[in-house]
Write a protein that holds these residues in place. Structure first.
Motif, PDB file in Angstrom:
ATOM      1  N   GLY A  37      -1.304 -28.433   3.106  1.00  0.00           N
ATOM      2  CA  GLY A  37       0.141 -28.274   3.123  1.00  0.00           C
ATOM      3  C   GLY A  37       0.885 -29.530   3.515  1.00  0.00           C
ATOM      4  N   PHE A  38       0.228 -30.442   4.246  1.00  0.00           N
ATOM      5  CA  PHE A  38       0.883 -31.687   4.629  1.00  0.00           C
ATOM      6  C   PHE A  38       1.200 -32.550   3.406  1.00  0.00           C
ATOM      7  CE2 PHE A  38      -0.423 -30.559   8.860  1.00  0.00           C
ATOM      8  CZ  PHE A  38       0.500 -31.186   9.688  1.00  0.00           C
ATOM      9  N   GLY A  39       0.492 -32.327   2.299  1.00  0.00           N
ATOM     10  CA  GLY A  39       0.798 -33.070   1.081  1.00  0.00           C
ATOM     11  C   GLY A  39       2.198 -32.769   0.570  1.00  0.00           C
ATOM     12  N   ASP A  40       2.557 -31.478   0.537  1.00  0.00           N
ATOM     13  CA  ASP A  40       3.909 -31.124   0.090  1.00  0.00           C
ATOM     14  C   ASP A  40       4.951 -31.456   1.152  1.00  0.00           C
ATOM     15  OD1 ASP A  40       4.853 -30.434  -2.335  1.00  0.00           O
ATOM     16  OD2 ASP A  40       4.657 -28.280  -2.108  1.00  0.00           O
ATOM     17  N   PHE A  41       4.524 -31.515   2.413  1.00  0.00           N
ATOM     18  CA  PHE A  41       5.409 -31.989   3.474  1.00  0.00           C
ATOM     19  C   PHE A  41       5.808 -33.435   3.177  1.00  0.00           C
ATOM     20  CE2 PHE A  41       5.789 -32.152   8.417  1.00  0.00           C
ATOM     21  CZ  PHE A  41       7.158 -31.961   8.310  1.00  0.00           C
ATOM     22  N   GLY A  42       4.813 -34.276   2.889  1.00  0.00           N
ATOM     23  CA  GLY A  42       5.081 -35.671   2.550  1.00  0.00           C
ATOM     24  C   GLY A  42       5.813 -35.805   1.240  1.00  0.00           C
ATOM     25  N   ASN A  43       5.453 -34.962   0.278  1.00  0.00           N
ATOM     26  CA  ASN A  43       6.096 -34.959  -1.026  1.00  0.00           C
ATOM     27  C   ASN A  43       7.596 -34.716  -0.875  1.00  0.00           C
ATOM     28  OD1 ASN A  43       5.782 -35.270  -3.767  1.00  0.00           O
ATOM     29  ND2 ASN A  43       5.357 -33.125  -4.142  1.00  0.00           N
ATOM     30  N   LYS A 102     -12.340 -36.588  -7.095  1.00  0.00           N
ATOM     31  CA  LYS A 102     -11.611 -37.011  -8.287  1.00  0.00           C
ATOM     32  C   LYS A 102     -10.113 -37.187  -8.038  1.00  0.00           C
ATOM     33  CE  LYS A 102     -10.924 -35.803 -13.148  1.00  0.00           C
ATOM     34  NZ  LYS A 102     -11.309 -34.919 -14.255  1.00  0.00           N
ATOM     35  N   PHE A 103      -9.529 -36.347  -7.191  1.00  0.00           N
ATOM     36  CA  PHE A 103      -8.080 -36.304  -7.064  1.00  0.00           C
ATOM     37  C   PHE A 103      -7.543 -36.966  -5.803  1.00  0.00           C
ATOM     38  CE2 PHE A 103      -9.325 -32.520  -9.543  1.00  0.00           C
ATOM     39  CZ  PHE A 103      -8.735 -32.880 -10.736  1.00  0.00           C
ATOM     40  N   ARG A 104      -8.275 -36.879  -4.706  1.00  0.00           N
ATOM     41  CA  ARG A 104      -7.752 -37.371  -3.436  1.00  0.00           C
ATOM     42  C   ARG A 104      -7.452 -38.869  -3.450  1.00  0.00           C
ATOM     43  NH1 ARG A 104     -11.756 -36.999  -0.107  1.00  0.00           N
ATOM     44  NH2 ARG A 104     -10.612 -37.042   1.867  1.00  0.00           N
ATOM     45  N   PRO A 105      -8.341 -39.730  -3.985  1.00  0.00           N
ATOM     46  CA  PRO A 105      -8.015 -41.171  -3.991  1.00  0.00           C
ATOM     47  C   PRO A 105      -6.783 -41.499  -4.832  1.00  0.00           C
ATOM     48  CG  PRO A 105     -10.365 -40.814  -4.346  1.00  0.00           C
ATOM     49  CD  PRO A 105      -9.717 -39.487  -4.484  1.00  0.00           C
ATOM     50  N   ASP A 153       0.566 -34.661  -9.682  1.00  0.00           N
ATOM     51  CA  ASP A 153      -0.440 -34.014 -10.536  1.00  0.00           C
ATOM     52  C   ASP A 153      -1.797 -33.898  -9.833  1.00  0.00           C
ATOM     53  OD1 ASP A 153       1.437 -33.637 -12.435  1.00  0.00           O
ATOM     54  OD2 ASP A 153       0.636 -35.025 -13.908  1.00  0.00           O
ATOM     55  N   PRO A 154      -2.322 -34.974  -9.234  1.00  0.00           N
ATOM     56  CA  PRO A 154      -3.599 -34.802  -8.525  1.00  0.00           C
ATOM     57  C   PRO A 154      -3.466 -33.943  -7.278  1.00  0.00           C
ATOM     58  CG  PRO A 154      -2.774 -37.045  -8.256  1.00  0.00           C
ATOM     59  CD  PRO A 154      -1.934 -36.396  -9.312  1.00  0.00           C
ATOM     60  N   TYR A 155      -2.311 -33.995  -6.608  1.00  0.00           N
ATOM     61  CA  TYR A 155      -2.130 -33.138  -5.434  1.00  0.00           C
ATOM     62  C   TYR A 155      -2.163 -31.663  -5.830  1.00  0.00           C
ATOM     63  CZ  TYR A 155       0.055 -30.574  -1.644  1.00  0.00           C
ATOM     64  OH  TYR A 155       0.310 -29.646  -0.661  1.00  0.00           O
ATOM     65  N   GLY A 156      -1.434 -31.317  -6.875  1.00  0.00           N
ATOM     66  CA  GLY A 156      -1.434 -29.935  -7.331  1.00  0.00           C
ATOM     67  C   GLY A 156      -2.791 -29.484  -7.828  1.00  0.00           C
ATOM     68  N   SER A 157      -3.546 -30.390  -8.447  1.00  0.00           N
ATOM     69  CA  SER A 157      -4.878 -30.061  -8.969  1.00  0.00           C
ATOM     70  C   SER A 157      -5.914 -29.933  -7.860  1.00  0.00           C
ATOM     71  CB  SER A 157      -5.328 -31.145  -9.953  1.00  0.00           C
ATOM     72  OG  SER A 157      -4.395 -31.309 -10.994  1.00  0.00           O
ATOM     73  N   LEU A 158      -5.664 -30.584  -6.729  1.00  0.00           N
ATOM     74  CA  LEU A 158      -6.641 -30.628  -5.642  1.00  0.00           C
ATOM     75  C   LEU A 158      -7.018 -29.237  -5.143  1.00  0.00           C
ATOM     76  CD1 LEU A 158      -8.278 -32.163  -3.475  1.00  0.00           C
ATOM     77  CD2 LEU A 158      -6.153 -32.372  -2.144  1.00  0.00           C
ATOM     78  N   PHE A 230      -4.992 -36.260   2.873  1.00  0.00           N
ATOM     79  CA  PHE A 230      -6.161 -36.950   2.326  1.00  0.00           C
ATOM     80  C   PHE A 230      -7.362 -36.856   3.270  1.00  0.00           C
ATOM     81  CE2 PHE A 230      -8.683 -40.890   2.207  1.00  0.00           C
ATOM     82  CZ  PHE A 230      -9.162 -40.845   0.900  1.00  0.00           C
ATOM     83  N   LEU A 231      -7.113 -37.127   4.552  1.00  0.00           N
ATOM     84  CA  LEU A 231      -8.206 -37.132   5.533  1.00  0.00           C
ATOM     85  C   LEU A 231      -8.686 -35.725   5.882  1.00  0.00           C
ATOM     86  CD1 LEU A 231      -6.886 -39.880   7.994  1.00  0.00           C
ATOM     87  CD2 LEU A 231      -8.667 -40.140   6.241  1.00  0.00           C
ATOM     88  N   GLY A 232      -7.808 -34.740   5.781  1.00  0.00           N
ATOM     89  CA  GLY A 232      -8.142 -33.396   6.239  1.00  0.00           C
ATOM     90  C   GLY A 232      -8.686 -32.467   5.183  1.00  0.00           C
ATOM     91  N   THR A 233      -8.713 -32.902   3.912  1.00  0.00           N
ATOM     92  CA  THR A 233      -9.178 -32.035   2.830  1.00  0.00           C
ATOM     93  C   THR A 233     -10.467 -32.575   2.215  1.00  0.00           C
ATOM     94  OG1 THR A 233      -7.791 -33.238   1.230  1.00  0.00           O
ATOM     95  CG2 THR A 233      -6.850 -31.263   2.261  1.00  0.00           C
ATOM     96  N   LYS A 234     -11.160 -31.702   1.503  1.00  0.00           N
ATOM     97  CA  LYS A 234     -12.366 -32.082   0.765  1.00  0.00           C
ATOM     98  C   LYS A 234     -12.385 -31.341  -0.560  1.00  0.00           C
ATOM     99  CE  LYS A 234     -16.408 -32.390   2.480  1.00  0.00           C
ATOM    100  NZ  LYS A 234     -17.689 -32.063   3.154  1.00  0.00           N
ATOM    101  N   GLU A 235     -12.982 -31.959  -1.559  1.00  0.00           N
ATOM    102  CA  GLU A 235     -13.176 -31.299  -2.846  1.00  0.00           C
ATOM    103  C   GLU A 235     -14.504 -30.551  -2.789  1.00  0.00           C
ATOM    104  OE1 GLU A 235     -12.354 -33.888  -6.181  1.00  0.00           O
ATOM    105  OE2 GLU A 235     -10.648 -34.819  -5.146  1.00  0.00           O
ATOM    106  N   ASN A 236     -14.437 -29.297  -2.321  1.00  0.00           N
ATOM    107  CA  ASN A 236     -15.635 -28.519  -2.001  1.00  0.00           C
ATOM    108  C   ASN A 236     -16.284 -27.839  -3.195  1.00  0.00           C
ATOM    109  OD1 ASN A 236     -15.306 -28.662   1.075  1.00  0.00           O
ATOM    110  ND2 ASN A 236     -13.349 -27.803   0.452  1.00  0.00           N
TER     111      ASN A 236
END
Length: 489
Positions: A37-43, A102-105, A153-158, A230-236
Motif C-alpha cells: 500500500g505504500f506504493g500508492d501512498f507514494g504514487n 520482474k516489476f519491483r526494479p 504499470d509495474p506497481y499495479g502488476s506487482l 520496494f523493500l517490503g514486498t516480494k514477487e512470491n
C-alpha cells in the motif's frame, strides 16, 4: 458396513486436491501486504499533486492562459493514455529477470525519475517567452506522463505476482486504497501552507520558489514511500514464463485484451464508476455554492465523506471473505446508485443530502478498492486463457479505461454547465440548478446501476473458477496445455 462408512467419511484428500488447497490457501506475511500500500501512498504524493495544483501553478505563477492550460491537460492525457500499453508491452517483454523480480526494479527506478519530473513540472525557467513557457509545460508534463506509466504499470502488476490467495489480494487492494486516500488528504491539507511558508505566499515574487520547494518535499516523500514498498514486498508467485517466446506486438496486445472477458467487464465497470466519482467531485463545489446556498458546505461534506469512506475501505477484506468480491461489488454499487437517485428526486436539503451522498460515496469506494483485486485476478485469467502472461499490458489496458473515464467526467461536468447556461459567480436559473443537481446525483446514480448490471452479468470469473485457474498456473498449465508448448500464441 459401519467401518466402510467411517473410512469413507475420513478419506484423505487426493494429491491434486492437496496441491489445489495449498496453492490457493497459502498467504503471504501481513507486512508485505501493508508495504504494498505504500506504493500508492507514494504514487499519490506525485500524481495527486499535479491533479490538484498544477493548473494553479501554470496560470498564476507561470502566467499561462487558462484556455491554453486546458489544452495542455487535454492533449497530454490522451498522449498518456496511449503510452500505457506501450510501456506495458516494454515491461512485459523483459527477459533478463534478476533476483529482485520482474516489476519491483522497474517500479523503483521509474519512481525516482518520476520524483524528479514532478519537481520539473512545478518549475518554470526564468526568461522564457510566452510560447517558450507553453512548450516547456507541454514537454515537462508529457515526459512526466510517460514516466508515470513506467512507474504505475509495474506497481499495479506487482500484486498479481505477490500472492494468488483471494484474501491476500483483497487486503492489498485495501492497503493501496488507504494509501491513495491518505496521500490525497495530506496533499489537500499541507501543500498550500507549505508552499506559502517556503515562498512568499500567493502572488508574491517568491511564489514560484514556494511551489518548487513544496513539490520537492512531496516528491522526496513519494520516492521514500516507493522505497518502503520496494523493500517490503516480494514477487512470491512462481510464474512459468516462456523465455523463448518472441516479443509481442500490438496484434498480441489486442488478442490478450479482447479475448479476456473478465478484463472487459471490469474495464466497462470502471468507465462508469470512475466517471461517476470524478463528476461527483467536480460538481461538489457548484452544488454547495448554488444548490445548498453556502460554499462552506463543501469542506464539511468532503470531510464527512472521507472519514466514513475510510471506514468502508477497512471493511473490504472482511466483506469479501464473508460474501465474495462479486457479491459485495454488486450490492455496494446498487446501494450507491439508489442513494444518489434518492438525492436527485428528494427536495434539496443539507441534512438529507449529506446523509445520502455519504452513503453513496462510501458504497462506491468499496467496489473501487475491490477493483484492484479484480485486476490481479484477470491477469491470471488472461495467462490461463491464452497461454501468454502479460501483466503490465493487461494492467495498462485497465488503466487506459480509467483515463477515458476521467475525460468523460470532464465532458459531462463542463457540458452540463454549458448546456444549462451556467453564469460564473452569478445568479443561476432553475434549469442550471437542476442541471448541477443532475450531474451531482442523477448521473452517478445511473452509472452505479449500470455498473452493477455489468459486473453482475458479464464478470464470469467467480471464486471457484479462479481456484482452478490459480492451481493450473501454479502447475505450469494453461487452458489448452502446458505453458511454453506450441499453442495458440
Amino acid at each position: 458396513m459401519s467401518d466402510n462408512q467411517t473410512t469413507e467419511h475420513h478419506r484423505e484428500p487426493s494429491l491434486p486436491q492437496k496441491i489445489t488447497d495449498i496453492n490457493y490457501s497459502k498467504q503471504i506475511p501481513v507486512s508485505q501486504k501493508i508495504a504494498y500500500g505504500f506504493g500508492d501512498f507514494g504514487n499519490g504524493f506525485m500524481f495527486d499533486l499535479g491533479q490538484a495544483y498544477l493548473t494553479k501553478f501554470w496560470t498564476d505563477a507561470a502566467g499561462i492562459g487558462a484556455g491554453v492550460v486546458a489544452g495542455i491537460f487535454a492533449f497530454t492525457k490522451i498522449f498518456d493514455a496511449f503510452m500505457d500499453p506501450i510501456a506495458g508491452s516494454i515491461i512485459d517483454n523483459r527477459k533478463n529477470i534478476g533476483p529482485q523480480g520482474k516489476f519491483r526494479p522497474t517500479m523503483m527506478i521509474s519512481a525516482v525519475i518520476l520524483g524528479i519530473m514532478t519537481v520539473v513540472t512545478f518549475t518554470m525557467p526564468m526568461g522564457l517567452s510566452p510560447v517558450g513557457k507553453i512548450i516547456f509545460a507541454y514537454a515537462a508534463y508529457m515526459i512526466w506522463g510517460l514516466v508515470y506509466s513506467f512507474t504505475n504499470d509495474p506497481y499495479g502488476s506487482l500484486a498479481s505476482v505477490m500472492s494468488r490467495n483471494p484474501q491476500d489480494r483483497s487486503f492489498m487492494a485495501t492497503s493501496r486504497q488507504i494509501g491513495s486516500v491518505a496521500a490525497q488528504f495530506i496533499a489537500g491539507v499541507a501543500f498550500i501552507p507549505l508552499m506559502e511558508m517556503l515562498g512568499g505566499g500567493m502572488g508574491s515574487g517568491n511564489e514560484r520558489h514556494g511551489y518548487f520547494w513544496a513539490a520537492t518535499i512531496f516528491a522526496v516523500l513519494g520516492v521514500v514511500m516507493f522505497l518502503i514498498c520496494f523493500l517490503g514486498t516480494k514477487e512470491n508467485v512462481k510464474v512459468h514464463r516462456d523465455n523463448a517466446a518472441k516479443p509481442e506486438g500490438f496484434k498480441d496486445y489486442f488478442k490478450i485484451v479482447f479475448t479476456n472477458g473478465p478484463l472487459f467487464a471490469i474495464i466497462l465497470m470502471t468507465l462508469f464508476t470512475i466517471s461517476a466519482m470524478n463528476t461527483n467531485n467536480t460538481m461538489m463545489v457548484y452544488f454547495a455554492q448554488y444548490n445548498l446556498g453556502n460554499i462552506n458546505y463543501q469542506p464539511l461534506v468532503n470531510s464527512i465523506m472521507m472519514g466514513v469512506s475510510i471506514v468502508g475501505i477497512f471493511s473490504i477484506p472482511m466483506l469479501t471473505k464473508w460474501f465474495g468480491k462479486k457479491k459485495v461489488t454488486v450490492v455496494c454499487l446498487i446501494i450507491s446508485g439508489v442513494a444518489n437517485l434518492l438525492n436527485f428526486v428528494l427536495p434539496t436539503n443539507p441534512i438529507t443530502f449529506i446523509i445520502l451522498i455519504t452513503i453513496g460515496y462510501t458504497a462506491l469506494c468499496i467496489p473501487n478498492g475491490i477493483t484492484w483485486a479484480y485486476v490481479s485476478d484477470v491477469i491470471d485469467y488472461g495467462e490461463w486463457h491464452t497461454g501468454m502472461r502479460k501483466e503490465a499490458i493487461t494492467y495498462a489496458a485497465f488503466n487506459f479505461s480509467r483515463k477515458l473515464a476521467q475525460s468523460l467526467a470532464a465532458i459531462v461536468s463542463a457540458g452540463i454547465l454549458a448546456i444549462t447556461g451556467y453564469i460564473a459567480n452569478g445568479h443561476q436559473s432553475a434549469s442550471t440548478l437542476l442541471g448541477i443537481k443532475g450531474a451531482m446525483t442523477l448521473y452517478p446514480g445511473a452509472c452505479m446501476i449500470i455498473a452493477a448490471i455489468v459486473i453482475g452479468f458479464l464478470y464470469k470469473l467467480n471464486d471457484e473458477k479462479f481456484k482452478k485457474v490459480a492451481t493450473d498456473l501454479d502447475n505450469g498449465k494453461w487452458e489448452k496445455g502446458n505453458i511454453g508448448d506450441k499453442d495458440n500464441k
